[in-house]
Design an enzyme around this catalytic site. Sequence first.
Site, PDB file in Angstrom:
ATOM      1  N   CYS A   2       1.044  -1.361   0.201  1.00  0.00           N
ATOM      2  CA  CYS A   2      -0.167   0.066   0.031  1.00  0.00           C
ATOM      3  C   CYS A   2       1.311   1.112  -0.035  1.00  0.00           C
ATOM      4  O   CYS A   2       2.512   1.065  -0.362  1.00  0.00           O
ATOM      5  CB  CYS A   2      -1.073   0.625   1.368  1.00  0.00           C
ATOM      6  SG  CYS A   2      -0.379   0.432   3.203  1.00  0.00           S
ATOM      7  N   ASN A  10       2.091   0.999   4.343  1.00  0.00           N
ATOM      8  CA  ASN A  10       3.066   0.635   4.846  1.00  0.00           C
ATOM      9  C   ASN A  10       2.578   0.388   6.681  1.00  0.00           C
ATOM     10  O   ASN A  10       2.825  -0.657   7.229  1.00  0.00           O
ATOM     11  CB  ASN A  10       3.659  -0.559   4.855  1.00  0.00           C
ATOM     12  CG  ASN A  10       4.182  -1.428   5.253  1.00  0.00           C
ATOM     13  OD1 ASN A  10       5.661  -2.354   5.458  1.00  0.00           O
ATOM     14  ND2 ASN A  10       3.304  -2.569   5.073  1.00  0.00           N
ATOM     15  N   CYS A  23      -1.665   1.039   6.898  1.00  0.00           N
ATOM     16  CA  CYS A  23      -3.136   0.376   7.255  1.00  0.00           C
ATOM     17  C   CYS A  23      -3.729  -0.905   6.382  1.00  0.00           C
ATOM     18  O   CYS A  23      -4.040  -1.454   7.267  1.00  0.00           O
ATOM     19  CB  CYS A  23      -4.155   1.768   7.030  1.00  0.00           C
ATOM     20  SG  CYS A  23      -4.095   3.317   7.920  1.00  0.00           S
ATOM     21  N   ARG A  24      -3.409  -0.703   5.861  1.00  0.00           N
ATOM     22  CA  ARG A  24      -4.341  -1.925   4.217  1.00  0.00           C
ATOM     23  C   ARG A  24      -2.914  -2.714   4.131  1.00  0.00           C
ATOM     24  O   ARG A  24      -3.459  -3.990   4.997  1.00  0.00           O
ATOM     25  CB  ARG A  24      -4.631  -1.413   3.303  1.00  0.00           C
ATOM     26  CG  ARG A  24      -5.507  -0.224   2.913  1.00  0.00           C
ATOM     27  CD  ARG A  24      -5.218   0.588   2.167  1.00  0.00           C
ATOM     28  NE  ARG A  24      -4.797   1.834   1.541  1.00  0.00           N
ATOM     29  CZ  ARG A  24      -4.402   2.472   0.452  1.00  0.00           C
ATOM     30  NH1 ARG A  24      -4.960   2.236  -0.462  1.00  0.00           N
ATOM     31  NH2 ARG A  24      -3.221   2.863   0.787  1.00  0.00           N
ATOM     32  N   SER A  25      -1.876  -2.618   4.113  1.00  0.00           N
ATOM     33  CA  SER A  25      -0.859  -3.901   3.902  1.00  0.00           C
ATOM     34  C   SER A  25      -0.825  -4.794   4.857  1.00  0.00           C
ATOM     35  O   SER A  25      -0.846  -6.361   4.733  1.00  0.00           O
ATOM     36  CB  SER A  25       0.182  -3.581   2.944  1.00  0.00           C
ATOM     37  OG  SER A  25       1.301  -2.260   3.656  1.00  0.00           O
ATOM     38  N   ASP A  41      -8.368   3.826   0.526  1.00  0.00           N
ATOM     39  CA  ASP A  41      -7.172   4.371   2.069  1.00  0.00           C
ATOM     40  C   ASP A  41      -8.505   4.600   3.138  1.00  0.00           C
ATOM     41  O   ASP A  41      -9.163   5.743   3.174  1.00  0.00           O
ATOM     42  CB  ASP A  41      -6.294   5.241   1.466  1.00  0.00           C
ATOM     43  CG  ASP A  41      -4.934   5.523   2.600  1.00  0.00           C
ATOM     44  OD1 ASP A  41      -4.600   5.159   3.662  1.00  0.00           O
ATOM     45  OD2 ASP A  41      -4.165   6.469   2.201  1.00  0.00           O
TER      46      ASP A  41
END
Length: 153
Positions: free
Chosen positions: A8, A11, A13-15, A121
């Site tokens: 993301c 690195n 939140c999402r990934s 995001d």
Amino acid sequence: MKKIVMVCLGNICRSPLAEGLLRSKVGQTVETDSAGTAAYHEGEAPDPRSIKIGRKYGVNISDLRGRQFVSEDFDRFDKIYVMDESNYQNVLKLARNEEDESKVDYILNEVYPGKNLSVPDPYYGGDQGFEDMYIMLDAATDKIVLKLQDGRI
Ligand code: 4NP
């Protein structure tokens, strides 16, 4: 052993959640990692809101630390999953050849093939964004597990 990296922007939140979800489903049978296209959060733990949503559903990601995606990751990993179009463009800029490019895909293409949909995001939003992200990444990692099981990755 197959190796998969989730990417993301930051690195945090999402990934990391995508990595943690996949890790929780495959155990030690697959090497999992995550990275950001930016270096803002190098060495940092995931965002507390991502840790919290993971914990709510039994996925611990508190041990993960941020790092930036580098072109050597094309050599290390079999598959590179990005969260959105901006990540996609930034990762492709680091690709050195067509083989590198062929490893990159939108993670939501595992659920909605060929649609190139984004995992939005959640960083600047509220808690619902983290819930929505969890649902999307849970579904996508289920599909990745099926692909790993029948050798499509
Ligand atoms: P992520 O979210 O890409 O899902 O980790 C973000 C985290 C931090 C920032 C942007 C997005 N930031 O601008 O610091």
